[in-house]
Design a protein around this motif. Structure first.
Motif, PDB file in Angstrom:
ATOM      1  N   PHE A  46       0.822  -1.205   0.000  1.00  0.00           N
ATOM      2  CA  PHE A  46       0.000   0.000   0.000  1.00  0.00           C
ATOM      3  C   PHE A  46       0.857   1.256   0.000  1.00  0.00           C
ATOM      4  O   PHE A  46       0.583   2.211  -0.718  1.00  0.00           O
ATOM      5  N   TYR A  47       1.904   1.243   0.812  1.00  0.00           N
ATOM      6  CA  TYR A  47       2.780   2.408   0.860  1.00  0.00           C
ATOM      7  C   TYR A  47       3.400   2.658  -0.509  1.00  0.00           C
ATOM      8  O   TYR A  47       3.392   3.772  -1.024  1.00  0.00           O
ATOM      9  N   ASN A  48       3.926   1.583  -1.085  1.00  0.00           N
ATOM     10  CA  ASN A  48       4.573   1.716  -2.391  1.00  0.00           C
ATOM     11  C   ASN A  48       3.604   2.246  -3.435  1.00  0.00           C
ATOM     12  O   ASN A  48       3.965   3.074  -4.272  1.00  0.00           O
ATOM     13  N   MET A 103       0.760   4.000  -2.910  1.00  0.00           N
ATOM     14  CA  MET A 103       0.276   5.342  -2.625  1.00  0.00           C
ATOM     15  C   MET A 103       1.332   6.403  -2.847  1.00  0.00           C
ATOM     16  O   MET A 103       1.033   7.504  -3.290  1.00  0.00           O
ATOM     17  N   PHE A 104       2.558   6.068  -2.479  1.00  0.00           N
ATOM     18  CA  PHE A 104       3.596   7.097  -2.561  1.00  0.00           C
ATOM     19  C   PHE A 104       4.562   6.832  -3.701  1.00  0.00           C
ATOM     20  O   PHE A 104       5.698   7.277  -3.690  1.00  0.00           O
ATOM     21  N   LYS A 105       4.083   6.090  -4.646  1.00  0.00           N
ATOM     22  CA  LYS A 105       4.804   5.880  -5.913  1.00  0.00           C
ATOM     23  C   LYS A 105       6.252   5.444  -5.713  1.00  0.00           C
ATOM     24  O   LYS A 105       7.163   6.003  -6.311  1.00  0.00           O
ATOM     25  N   VAL A 106       6.447   4.495  -4.844  1.00  0.00           N
ATOM     26  CA  VAL A 106       7.787   3.932  -4.684  1.00  0.00           C
ATOM     27  C   VAL A 106       7.990   2.951  -5.828  1.00  0.00           C
ATOM     28  O   VAL A 106       7.215   2.017  -5.974  1.00  0.00           O
ATOM     29  N   PRO A 107       8.991   3.197  -6.664  1.00  0.00           N
ATOM     30  CA  PRO A 107       9.144   2.311  -7.807  1.00  0.00           C
ATOM     31  C   PRO A 107       9.691   0.944  -7.396  1.00  0.00           C
ATOM     32  O   PRO A 107      10.548   0.835  -6.520  1.00  0.00           O
ATOM     33  N   SER A 108       9.148  -0.085  -7.964  1.00  0.00           N
ATOM     34  CA  SER A 108       9.754  -1.401  -7.786  1.00  0.00           C
ATOM     35  C   SER A 108       9.703  -2.098  -9.142  1.00  0.00           C
ATOM     36  O   SER A 108       8.893  -1.748  -9.993  1.00  0.00           O
ATOM     37  N   ILE A 109      10.589  -3.018  -9.316  1.00  0.00           N
ATOM     38  CA  ILE A 109      10.699  -3.671 -10.620  1.00  0.00           C
ATOM     39  C   ILE A 109      10.421  -5.142 -10.457  1.00  0.00           C
ATOM     40  O   ILE A 109      11.017  -5.805  -9.600  1.00  0.00           O
ATOM     41  N   PHE A 110       9.527  -5.633 -11.250  1.00  0.00           N
ATOM     42  CA  PHE A 110       9.207  -7.045 -11.140  1.00  0.00           C
ATOM     43  C   PHE A 110      10.161  -7.853 -12.006  1.00  0.00           C
ATOM     44  O   PHE A 110      10.271  -7.641 -13.199  1.00  0.00           O
ATOM     45  N   ILE A 111      10.874  -8.749 -11.348  1.00  0.00           N
ATOM     46  CA  ILE A 111      11.797  -9.613 -12.077  1.00  0.00           C
ATOM     47  C   ILE A 111      11.437 -11.056 -11.766  1.00  0.00           C
ATOM     48  O   ILE A 111      11.473 -11.466 -10.606  1.00  0.00           O
ATOM     49  N   PRO A 112      11.034 -11.817 -12.767  1.00  0.00           N
ATOM     50  CA  PRO A 112      10.644 -13.201 -12.476  1.00  0.00           C
ATOM     51  C   PRO A 112      11.802 -13.971 -11.876  1.00  0.00           C
ATOM     52  O   PRO A 112      12.949 -13.838 -12.309  1.00  0.00           O
ATOM     53  N   GLY A 113      11.530 -14.720 -10.851  1.00  0.00           N
ATOM     54  CA  GLY A 113      12.582 -15.484 -10.192  1.00  0.00           C
ATOM     55  C   GLY A 113      12.357 -16.969 -10.363  1.00  0.00           C
ATOM     56  O   GLY A 113      11.566 -17.413 -11.193  1.00  0.00           O
ATOM     57  N   LEU A 114      13.051 -17.698  -9.528  1.00  0.00           N
ATOM     58  CA  LEU A 114      13.014 -19.155  -9.608  1.00  0.00           C
ATOM     59  C   LEU A 114      11.607 -19.686  -9.348  1.00  0.00           C
ATOM     60  O   LEU A 114      11.192 -20.696  -9.906  1.00  0.00           O
ATOM     61  N   ASP A 115      10.865 -18.990  -8.472  1.00  0.00           N
ATOM     62  CA  ASP A 115       9.581 -19.554  -8.043  1.00  0.00           C
ATOM     63  C   ASP A 115       8.383 -18.898  -8.716  1.00  0.00           C
ATOM     64  O   ASP A 115       7.246 -19.162  -8.353  1.00  0.00           O
ATOM     65  N   THR A 116       8.627 -18.042  -9.700  1.00  0.00           N
ATOM     66  CA  THR A 116       7.510 -17.359 -10.345  1.00  0.00           C
ATOM     67  C   THR A 116       6.653 -18.331 -11.136  1.00  0.00           C
ATOM     68  O   THR A 116       7.176 -19.178 -11.858  1.00  0.00           O
ATOM     69  N   MET A 117       5.357 -18.183 -10.991  1.00  0.00           N
ATOM     70  CA  MET A 117       4.400 -18.998 -11.723  1.00  0.00           C
ATOM     71  C   MET A 117       4.512 -20.492 -11.417  1.00  0.00           C
ATOM     72  O   MET A 117       4.125 -21.321 -12.223  1.00  0.00           O
ATOM     73  N   THR A 118       5.047 -20.837 -10.270  1.00  0.00           N
ATOM     74  CA  THR A 118       5.099 -22.250  -9.936  1.00  0.00           C
ATOM     75  C   THR A 118       3.863 -22.611  -9.117  1.00  0.00           C
ATOM     76  O   THR A 118       3.233 -21.752  -8.518  1.00  0.00           O
ATOM     77  N   ALA A 119       3.547 -23.869  -9.104  1.00  0.00           N
ATOM     78  CA  ALA A 119       2.363 -24.316  -8.387  1.00  0.00           C
ATOM     79  C   ALA A 119       2.616 -24.293  -6.880  1.00  0.00           C
ATOM     80  O   ALA A 119       3.766 -24.251  -6.436  1.00  0.00           O
ATOM     81  N   ASP A 120       1.547 -24.327  -6.125  1.00  0.00           N
ATOM     82  CA  ASP A 120       1.655 -24.286  -4.670  1.00  0.00           C
ATOM     83  C   ASP A 120       2.539 -25.386  -4.107  1.00  0.00           C
ATOM     84  O   ASP A 120       3.252 -25.196  -3.139  1.00  0.00           O
ATOM     85  N   LYS A 121       2.445 -26.538  -4.725  1.00  0.00           N
ATOM     86  CA  LYS A 121       3.150 -27.675  -4.125  1.00  0.00           C
ATOM     87  C   LYS A 121       4.515 -27.922  -4.737  1.00  0.00           C
ATOM     88  O   LYS A 121       5.085 -28.994  -4.574  1.00  0.00           O
ATOM     89  N   SER A 122       5.045 -26.943  -5.458  1.00  0.00           N
ATOM     90  CA  SER A 122       6.323 -27.188  -6.119  1.00  0.00           C
ATOM     91  C   SER A 122       7.474 -27.273  -5.125  1.00  0.00           C
ATOM     92  O   SER A 122       8.441 -27.972  -5.363  1.00  0.00           O
ATOM     93  N   SER A 123       7.384 -26.566  -4.017  1.00  0.00           N
ATOM     94  CA  SER A 123       8.467 -26.643  -3.048  1.00  0.00           C
ATOM     95  C   SER A 123       7.904 -26.403  -1.651  1.00  0.00           C
ATOM     96  O   SER A 123       6.803 -25.879  -1.495  1.00  0.00           O
ATOM     97  N   ILE A 124       8.682 -26.780  -0.659  1.00  0.00           N
ATOM     98  CA  ILE A 124       8.254 -26.576   0.721  1.00  0.00           C
ATOM     99  C   ILE A 124       8.023 -25.087   0.987  1.00  0.00           C
ATOM    100  O   ILE A 124       7.053 -24.691   1.616  1.00  0.00           O
ATOM    101  N   GLN A 125       8.911 -24.262   0.445  1.00  0.00           N
ATOM    102  CA  GLN A 125       8.796 -22.826   0.670  1.00  0.00           C
ATOM    103  C   GLN A 125       7.503 -22.277   0.090  1.00  0.00           C
ATOM    104  O   GLN A 125       6.821 -21.459   0.720  1.00  0.00           O
ATOM    105  N   ARG A 126       7.171 -22.699  -1.116  1.00  0.00           N
ATOM    106  CA  ARG A 126       5.953 -22.219  -1.772  1.00  0.00           C
ATOM    107  C   ARG A 126       4.717 -22.707  -1.031  1.00  0.00           C
ATOM    108  O   ARG A 126       3.757 -21.978  -0.857  1.00  0.00           O
ATOM    109  N   LEU A 127       4.755 -23.960  -0.625  1.00  0.00           N
ATOM    110  CA  LEU A 127       3.612 -24.537   0.068  1.00  0.00           C
ATOM    111  C   LEU A 127       3.370 -23.807   1.384  1.00  0.00           C
ATOM    112  O   LEU A 127       2.233 -23.491   1.742  1.00  0.00           O
TER     113      LEU A 127
END
Lengths: 507, 103
Positions: free
Chosen positions: A305-307, A309-333
């Motif tokens: 919300f802060y970002n 509302m106050f236009k804090v720029p962030s850049i989306f960079i797909p990582g290792l876990d992007t678009m993976t299913a819920d059960k792909s790893s313990i961390q994701r689950l």
């Protein structure tokens, strides 16, 4: 919740007056725009104040960052770390009410190779990050993850911390700093030169390095191990960058939602003993570089919300876990478990997170000095030196017993006959990988390799053993890890050989 | 009965919710005329049918958005606006932001 709405829609439609009229809990005047925690509504201005205050309070309360100290901000481009960057900027700005007094620098680690992104994609991302960082005016370092292959084994050694500073030293340092205020901001010349070198061009990436890294990543059999390995390598590279560029603190942007997920997934991964260090405000496992997590009081909702509302720029960079299913790893689950629970029980994250605050490591001072007692990968104190009647030993034995079943593993070495080779048995499996062993014949498990693998395991903590176990071969690990493993092994061998002649300081 | 409604959608995320929408971050859409007022619940169904072609489980769950995706209506938290029951107005600005890593 949704079902309730469905069943009683007729009623609710009339009872639920459009609640836009809700007022801010703080100033009680303006219209609220955001709900944080359980039902606290804030207006735009009060939210901003609250958010900024929290960052300063976090640093002020912990008194870890001394005035004039060089602090490296690890920015991934995601909302949390970008928000941290903007808070530091805010805190250093001229009109800041209570000015922050450290000297920041930024590091971005490009993990594109590990996530299998194309060279063009990575270049675009790098250029975006560069523009973002240039706008801050802070010195910055863009580091491709490939550089992890060129690290020296010294990264894995805990460096002695410069000096133990007592709590009172902080106050003295602040006073001294305020007196010499005229010299601020101290932007030394050498720093600028350093900056120029780094920023002149985007770092070159050798294709062979990328391939080696991808080989390493694909040698892990599970997504869980891959994510663990990546976070270890990233951490090593961050520490290395901080050391070589002369920073003494490293700021990470973990928010409390993330830390709650990390806490639970760490337990699931067998990192219970390291929890306090993995999720606490500060972490001194590297000795000279202290890791700090100033964002750990913010929930991801507040940050987003802060970002926004106050236009804090962030850049989306797909990582290792992007678009993976819920059960792909313990961390994701774990992440999906926590967020789903949080949707119905808004205090889930804060409860988990408060627990993490109370954790402490029973740190044995003598162990800290001894290099051999820290894990080769995560650099935490080893949790594997326990007595025979422990859960850990029981796991080892049962693992060993279950390993003896498949006939092909016993072809390389015959561990059953040798009572002393408990570890050899468990690690023989490391490079067995069923099919692979069959294809390459004895070559994969040839005699010179086996002891090396074995010894590597004895240098790791329980959780890192599991990660390494999920790799088809340890040979793909970067050279600095293997070299350090060999060095530590020689050390311990030598110690064993001469043990009879040593007046043992331990007993 | 109810006139056309123009909306602006914005999909922002860490986990790549915009990837679900073919990498397009901003959508200007006009909803078809229907007899009853549009609310957010119907809107989500409409999005699912018209914009979201693959992996709907990464965006919606049941008839709400997936936990971890925040919704802002005209730059305010949708929790203040009645969530799914909010009735859309012309020129509304709706933002979906994902806080999830892997979504």
């Amino acid at each position: 919740m949704c079902q309730v709405d469905e069943d009683f829609q007729g009623q609710l439609e009339h009872t639920e007056v459009p609640s836009i009229s809700k007022k801010c809990v703080k100033c009680k005047e303006k219209t609220a725009v955001v709900v944080i925690r359980a039902g606290d509504t804030y207006c735009r201005d009060c939210f901003r104040e609250y958010f900024i205050h929290k960052f300063r309070a976090m640093l002020g309360k912990n008194r870890i960052i001394f005035p004039g100290e060089k602090v490296l901000l690890a920015v991934s481009g995601g909302p949390s770390s970008c928000s941290m960057l903007s808070q530091v900027q805010e805190g250093l700005s001229q009109n800041a009410h209570k000015k922050l007094r450290f000297i920041p620098g930024i590091v971005y680690i490009d993990e594109g190779a590990a996530a299998g992104r194309s060279v063009d994609d990575r270049k675009t991302a790098m250029a975006q990050m560069q523009t973002l960082f240039e706008a801050t005016g802070f010195p910055f370092h863009l580091v491709p993850l490939e550089q992890v292959l060129d690290l020296s084994p010294s990264v894995l050694v805990m460096a002695p911390s410069p000096s133990e500073q007592p709590g009172s030293a902080y106050k003295a340092a602040v006073d001294q700093f305020i007196q010499s205020k005229g010299h601020w901001p101290p932007r030394p010349q050498d720093q600028d030169q350093d900056q120029d070198l780094d920023q002149a061009s985007l770092p070159d990436i050798q294709e062979s390095h990328t391939q080696l890294l991808q080989q390493l990543m694909s040698s892990t059999k599970t997504q869980t191990a891959r994510e663990e390995l990546l976070s270890m390598l990233r951490q090593h590279l961050l520490v290395h960058t901080a050391r070589t560029k002369g920073y003494s603190k490293l700021m990470l942007g973990d928010c409390c939602s993330r830390l709650a997920v990390k806490l639970l997934s760490s337990i699931a991964l067998g990192r219970g003993a390291q929890l306090a260090q993995d999720t606490g405000f500060s972490d001194s496992r590297y000795g000279d570089i202290i890791t700090v997590r100033p964002m750990r009081d913010y929930s991801s909702k507040e940050i987003v919300f802060y970002n926004h509302m106050f236009k804090v720029p962030s850049i989306f960079i797909p990582g290792l876990d992007t678009m993976t299913a819920d059960k792909s790893s313990i961390q994701r689950l774990t992440e999906s478990f926590v967020t789903k629970l949080q949707a119905d029980f808004p205090s889930t994250v804060s409860t988990i997170y408060r627990t993490s605050e109370k954790l402490q490591t029973a740190w044995k001072g003598s162990c800290a000095a001894d290099v051999c007692d820290t894990c080769l990968l995560c650099l935490c104190a080893l949790d594997t030196t326990v007595e025979n009647a422990s859960a850990f030993q029981a796991t080892l034995i049962s693992e060993q017993l279950s390993q003896t079943k498949p006939p092909e593993t016993s072809s390389a070495i015959n561990p059953n006959l040798n009572p002393g080779s408990a570890l050899a048995t468990t690690t023989g499996q490391c490079c067995s990988g069923e099919g692979e062993c069959g294809k390459k014949g004895g070559g994969c498990c040839s005699s010179p390799r086996v002891p090396e693998t074995t010894d590597m395991r004895s240098l790791l903590c329980y959780s890192c053993r599991q990660t390494v176990k999920d790799m088809s071969s340890v040979d793909h690990l970067p050279a600095y890890i293997l070299l350090e493993a060999q060095r530590r092994n020689r050390r311990s061998q030598m110690r064993e050989q001469i043990s009879e002649f040593i007046l043992d300081e331990g007993v | 009965m109810y006139a056309k409604i123009c909306l602006i959608f914005l999909f922002l995320s860490r986990g790549g919710a915009e990837l679900l929408f073919k990498g397009v971050k901003e959508h200007h859409v006009t909803l078809p005329t229907q007899s009853e007022p549009w609310d957010v619940k119907q809107l989500l169904v409409w999005i699912q049918r018209n914009l979201l072609k693959e992996r709907p489980e990464l965006f919606v769950q049941g008839d709400s958005v997936r936990p971890g995706i925040l919704v802002l209506i005209n730059d305010a938290d949708w929790e203040l606006m009645g969530e799914l029951d909010y009735q859309l107005q012309d020129q509304d600005n709706i933002v979906f932001i994902s806080t999830l890593h892997g979504g």
